[in-house]
Design a protein around this motif. Structure first.
Motif, short mmCIF file in Angstrom:
data_model
loop_
_atom_site.label_atom_id
_atom_site.label_comp_id
_atom_site.label_asym_id
_atom_site.label_seq_id
_atom_site.Cartn_x
_atom_site.Cartn_y
_atom_site.Cartn_z
N GLN A 53 24.34 40.23 40.25
CA GLN A 53 25.54 40.52 41.03
C GLN A 53 26.49 39.35 40.88
O GLN A 53 26.12 38.20 41.12
CB GLN A 53 25.21 40.73 42.51
CG GLN A 53 26.44 41.12 43.31
CD GLN A 53 26.14 41.36 44.78
OE1 GLN A 53 25.22 40.79 45.33
NE2 GLN A 53 26.95 42.20 45.41
N CYS A 54 27.72 39.66 40.51
CA CYS A 54 28.73 38.64 40.32
C CYS A 54 28.99 37.92 41.65
O CYS A 54 29.18 38.55 42.68
CB CYS A 54 30.02 39.28 39.81
SG CYS A 54 31.36 38.10 39.58
N ALA A 55 29.02 36.59 41.61
CA ALA A 55 29.26 35.81 42.83
C ALA A 55 30.75 35.76 43.17
O ALA A 55 31.12 35.32 44.26
CB ALA A 55 28.71 34.39 42.67
N ASP A 56 31.60 36.22 42.28
CA ASP A 56 33.04 36.22 42.56
C ASP A 56 33.53 37.61 42.96
O ASP A 56 34.02 37.80 44.06
CB ASP A 56 33.81 35.68 41.35
CG ASP A 56 33.66 34.16 41.27
OD1 ASP A 56 34.01 33.49 42.27
OD2 ASP A 56 33.15 33.66 40.26
N CYS A 57 33.39 38.61 42.10
CA CYS A 57 33.90 39.95 42.46
C CYS A 57 32.83 40.82 43.12
O CYS A 57 33.13 41.91 43.58
CB CYS A 57 34.50 40.65 41.23
SG CYS A 57 33.27 41.27 40.07
N GLU A 58 31.59 40.33 43.16
CA GLU A 58 30.47 40.99 43.85
C GLU A 58 30.03 42.30 43.21
O GLU A 58 29.24 43.04 43.79
CB GLU A 58 30.78 41.18 45.35
CG GLU A 58 31.02 39.86 46.04
CD GLU A 58 31.17 39.97 47.55
OE1 GLU A 58 31.35 41.11 48.05
OE2 GLU A 58 31.13 38.94 48.21
N VAL A 105 28.24 36.65 31.42
CA VAL A 105 29.58 36.75 31.98
C VAL A 105 29.81 38.14 32.61
O VAL A 105 29.43 39.15 32.04
CB VAL A 105 30.63 36.47 30.88
CG1 VAL A 105 32.03 36.79 31.35
CG2 VAL A 105 30.54 35.02 30.43
N CYS A 106 30.46 38.15 33.77
CA CYS A 106 30.78 39.41 34.44
C CYS A 106 31.77 40.21 33.60
O CYS A 106 32.83 39.70 33.23
CB CYS A 106 31.38 39.11 35.81
SG CYS A 106 31.97 40.58 36.67
N PRO A 107 31.46 41.48 33.29
CA PRO A 107 32.39 42.28 32.48
C PRO A 107 33.64 42.70 33.26
O PRO A 107 34.59 43.19 32.68
CB PRO A 107 31.55 43.51 32.10
CG PRO A 107 30.52 43.63 33.17
CD PRO A 107 30.24 42.22 33.64
N HIS A 108 33.64 42.51 34.59
CA HIS A 108 34.78 42.92 35.41
C HIS A 108 35.78 41.78 35.59
O HIS A 108 36.98 42.01 35.58
CB HIS A 108 34.30 43.41 36.78
CG HIS A 108 33.26 44.48 36.67
ND1 HIS A 108 33.57 45.78 36.33
CD2 HIS A 108 31.91 44.44 36.81
CE1 HIS A 108 32.45 46.49 36.29
NE2 HIS A 108 31.44 45.72 36.57
N CYS A 109 35.29 40.56 35.79
CA CYS A 109 36.22 39.45 36.10
C CYS A 109 35.96 38.20 35.26
O CYS A 109 36.62 37.20 35.46
CB CYS A 109 36.16 39.13 37.59
SG CYS A 109 34.69 38.20 38.07
N MET A 110 35.00 38.27 34.34
CA MET A 110 34.70 37.18 33.42
C MET A 110 34.07 35.95 34.09
O MET A 110 33.91 34.91 33.45
CB MET A 110 35.95 36.75 32.62
CG MET A 110 36.61 37.88 31.85
SD MET A 110 35.50 38.62 30.64
CE MET A 110 35.55 37.40 29.34
N SER A 111 33.71 36.06 35.35
CA SER A 111 33.04 34.94 36.02
C SER A 111 31.65 34.73 35.44
O SER A 111 30.97 35.69 35.07
CB SER A 111 32.94 35.21 37.52
OG SER A 111 32.09 34.26 38.12
N ASP A 112 31.21 33.48 35.39
CA ASP A 112 29.83 33.23 34.97
C ASP A 112 28.93 32.88 36.15
O ASP A 112 27.80 32.45 35.97
CB ASP A 112 29.77 32.14 33.89
CG ASP A 112 30.26 30.80 34.39
OD1 ASP A 112 30.69 30.70 35.56
OD2 ASP A 112 30.22 29.84 33.59
#
Ligand code: ZN
Length: 146
Positions: free
Chosen positions: A31-36, A45-52
């Motif tokens: 689960q992305c820690a930025d966009c959740e 890397v998150c495919p939605h917001c590129m956060s690692d």
């Protein structure tokens, strides 16, 4: 446990935690820690917001059949006594889609939209494969899920 001759995944840096959880009979998702948002398959890397930044979360293990096929012709000799079997795309409650097998039923029973739940098939000391079985769902007035 007899030697397993079928194809097996090779855990890598990104997927190691996923396969370790499967050995404990837990289905986990990043689960992305930025966009959740959740994602599958495991990656850096998150495919939605590129956060690692991400956390591993335990999945409900429940979802619905998005699509499926019944395999009748064995792709390799290993599968000769396995056919027919179901290969399905499953939409998990967390919003990700994964490919797996639906087991424990006649392949002719499976329908798009069926509710499914994860089960775990221990293959060897390193690999446990998450698979799915059909799940009976009571109607919503009985406290079940829609
Ligand atoms: Zn994100």
């Amino acid at each position: 446990m007899t030697t397993y001759e079928g194809p097996l995944p090779k855990p890598d840096r990104d997927s190691q935690a996923y396969w370790e959880a499967a050995r404990r009979h837990e289905l986990v998702l990043q689960q992305c820690a930025d966009c959740e948002k959740f994602r599958f398959y495991p990656r850096v890397v998150c495919p939605h917001c590129m956060s690692d930044r991400f956390e591993w979360r335990k999945s409900s293990g429940r979802g619905v059949v998005y699509s499926f096929t019944v395999v009748h012709r064995a792709p390799t000799p290993f599968f000769r006594d396995k056919v027919p079997y179901v290969v399905a795309l499953i939409d998990l409650q967390e919003g990700v889609r994964m490919m797996s097998n639906i087991v424990g039923c006649d392949p002719a029973e499976v329908k798009i939209g069926d509710h499914v739940e994860v089960i775990f098939e221990d293959i060897n000391e390193e690999i446990t494969l998450p698979k799915f079985k059909l799940r009976q769902v009571l109607n919503s007035s009985m406290g079940g899920e829609v």
